[in-house]
Scaffold this motif. Structure first.
Motif, PDB file in Angstrom:
ATOM      1  N   ARG A   1      15.287  13.644  -3.067  1.00  0.00           N
ATOM      2  CA  ARG A   1      15.034  13.851  -4.493  1.00  0.00           C
ATOM      3  C   ARG A   1      14.823  12.517  -5.214  1.00  0.00           C
ATOM      4  O   ARG A   1      13.982  12.402  -6.105  1.00  0.00           O
ATOM      5  N   LEU A   2      15.572  11.516  -4.804  1.00  0.00           N
ATOM      6  CA  LEU A   2      15.450  10.185  -5.402  1.00  0.00           C
ATOM      7  C   LEU A   2      14.089   9.574  -5.083  1.00  0.00           C
ATOM      8  O   LEU A   2      13.446   8.957  -5.935  1.00  0.00           O
ATOM      9  N   SER A   3      13.631   9.780  -3.847  1.00  0.00           N
ATOM     10  CA  SER A   3      12.346   9.226  -3.409  1.00  0.00           C
ATOM     11  C   SER A   3      11.159   9.915  -4.066  1.00  0.00           C
ATOM     12  O   SER A   3      10.147   9.277  -4.363  1.00  0.00           O
ATOM     13  N   GLU A   4      11.281  11.224  -4.301  1.00  0.00           N
ATOM     14  CA  GLU A   4      10.124  11.966  -4.806  1.00  0.00           C
ATOM     15  C   GLU A   4      10.046  12.005  -6.334  1.00  0.00           C
ATOM     16  O   GLU A   4       8.989  12.293  -6.898  1.00  0.00           O
ATOM     17  N   SER A   5      11.139  11.685  -7.029  1.00  0.00           N
ATOM     18  CA  SER A   5      11.151  11.814  -8.492  1.00  0.00           C
ATOM     19  C   SER A   5      10.094  10.958  -9.204  1.00  0.00           C
ATOM     20  O   SER A   5       9.520  11.412 -10.201  1.00  0.00           O
ATOM     21  N   PRO A   6       9.763   9.716  -8.716  1.00  0.00           N
ATOM     22  CA  PRO A   6       8.717   8.946  -9.407  1.00  0.00           C
ATOM     23  C   PRO A   6       7.357   9.646  -9.410  1.00  0.00           C
ATOM     24  O   PRO A   6       6.573   9.469 -10.358  1.00  0.00           O
ATOM     25  N   SER A   7       7.069  10.437  -8.383  1.00  0.00           N
ATOM     26  CA  SER A   7       5.778  11.129  -8.331  1.00  0.00           C
ATOM     27  C   SER A   7       5.670  12.204  -9.409  1.00  0.00           C
ATOM     28  O   SER A   7       4.576  12.646  -9.764  1.00  0.00           O
ATOM     29  N   PHE A   8       6.817  12.608  -9.945  1.00  0.00           N
ATOM     30  CA  PHE A   8       6.838  13.570 -11.046  1.00  0.00           C
ATOM     31  C   PHE A   8       6.940  12.857 -12.403  1.00  0.00           C
ATOM     32  O   PHE A   8       6.957  13.512 -13.447  1.00  0.00           O
ATOM     33  N   GLY A   9       7.035  11.524 -12.371  1.00  0.00           N
ATOM     34  CA  GLY A   9       7.194  10.763 -13.606  1.00  0.00           C
ATOM     35  C   GLY A   9       8.537  11.027 -14.268  1.00  0.00           C
ATOM     36  O   GLY A   9       8.654  11.035 -15.492  1.00  0.00           O
ATOM     37  N   LEU A  10       9.565  11.219 -13.429  1.00  0.00           N
ATOM     38  CA  LEU A  10      10.892  11.549 -13.943  1.00  0.00           C
ATOM     39  C   LEU A  10      11.972  10.719 -13.257  1.00  0.00           C
ATOM     40  O   LEU A  10      11.889  10.477 -12.053  1.00  0.00           O
ATOM     41  N   PRO A  11      13.007  10.300 -13.993  1.00  0.00           N
ATOM     42  CA  PRO A  11      14.202   9.790 -13.334  1.00  0.00           C
ATOM     43  C   PRO A  11      14.838  10.926 -12.548  1.00  0.00           C
ATOM     44  O   PRO A  11      14.641  12.105 -12.879  1.00  0.00           O
ATOM     45  N   VAL A  12      15.611  10.607 -11.535  1.00  0.00           N
ATOM     46  CA  VAL A  12      16.159  11.639 -10.655  1.00  0.00           C
ATOM     47  C   VAL A  12      17.096  12.582 -11.400  1.00  0.00           C
ATOM     48  O   VAL A  12      17.192  13.768 -11.076  1.00  0.00           O
TER      49      VAL A  12
END
Length: 258
Positions: free
Chosen positions: A218-229
């Motif tokens: 979740r931490l790794s993928e959150s930037p691709s959503f433009g969101l902090p984890v």
């Protein structure tokens, strides 16, 4: 008055931007008014909170080099209490342009001094180098947080960074302190991760954070959503770890967590 903390390590891929975004978001979640300063030309902190760097008209570059009003450059994020002073690719040119300016190491300090009292915390995401922009960030900061990945060569370059910090303390910012060393990308299954943790605790026991940031999908993928984890998945290990880091940082600074 706000506390300015640089997140710095000249070694790339250590979780620097991840830490800057998620520590800032966690402090905001604890209801402390927080500003992220994206001082990296890659502008990953800017995109990591949902802004498009290509659409940024003014950011930290214009404030430092052209004297643009910082209040017109700060933008709100989708998280209450969290703002950002964004970056874009032009920041690459700031290194060259700053060389010819008077008091070139103080440009970020003078820029942030205008709004320091408006925030509880200002978190600066530094570029993975020890260039003039990073020196500006360290000169402007009250402290520096150093992320170190729990992998081979973890301590490589750390001595160089600590030496640079010492030079800045002697010449440019006597008040600069080390906020702490943060171990990132920890994998409990790997002996190597545990060896690195033990080594850092042994060598830097007084300044190493108790909180360790694990490897987390979740931490790794959150930037691709433009969101902090914490916005992407508040129940994930990554989100919990950064909330714990924020609480530990508050405790170190003798500030009560909300």
């Amino acid at each position: 008055m706000g506390k300015i903390i640089s997140v710095a390590n000249q070694k790339g891929g250590v979780g620097k931007t991840t830490t800057a975004i998620n520590l800032a978001a966690s402090l905001a979640a604890l209801e402390y008014k927080t500003l992220i300063v994206d001082a990296d030309p890659q502008a990953n902190a800017t995109s990591g909170v949902g802004l498009d760097p290509n659409e940024i008209q003014t950011g930290i570059y214009e404030c430092m080099v052209n004297g643009t009003d910082i209040l017109t450059s700060i933008q709100k994020t989708n998280i209450k209490y969290l703002d950002i002073l964004p970056s874009h690719i032009d920041l690459v040119g700031a290194e060259v342009e700053l060389i010819n300016l008077d008091n070139r190491e103080d440009k970020m300090k003078s820029t942030l001094s205008l709004i320091k009292s408006e925030y509880d915390f200002i978190i600066i995401d530094c570029s993975p180098s020890l260039g003039l922009i990073t020196i500006n960030a360290l000169t402007a900061s009250d402290s520096v947080l150093i992320p170190v990945q729990c992998e081979y060569f973890a301590l490589e370059g750390l001595g160089k960074l600590l030496n640079t910090i010492k030079i800045i303390q002697n010449r440019l910012n006597k008040a600069l302190q080390i906020e702490g060393i943060l171990m990132t990308m920890y994998d409990i299954r790997l002996n190597l991760s545990n060896q690195v943790v033990n080594e850092i605790r042994q060598h830097f026991k007084n300044i190493a954070f108790e909180t360790i940031i694990p490897r987390n999908v979740r931490l790794s993928e959150s930037p691709s959503f433009g969101l902090p984890v914490i916005s992407h998945d508040a129940d994930s290990k990554g989100a919990t770890s950064y909330i714990n880091l924020a609480k530990e940082l508050l405790k170190r600074n003798q500030i009560k967590a909300a």
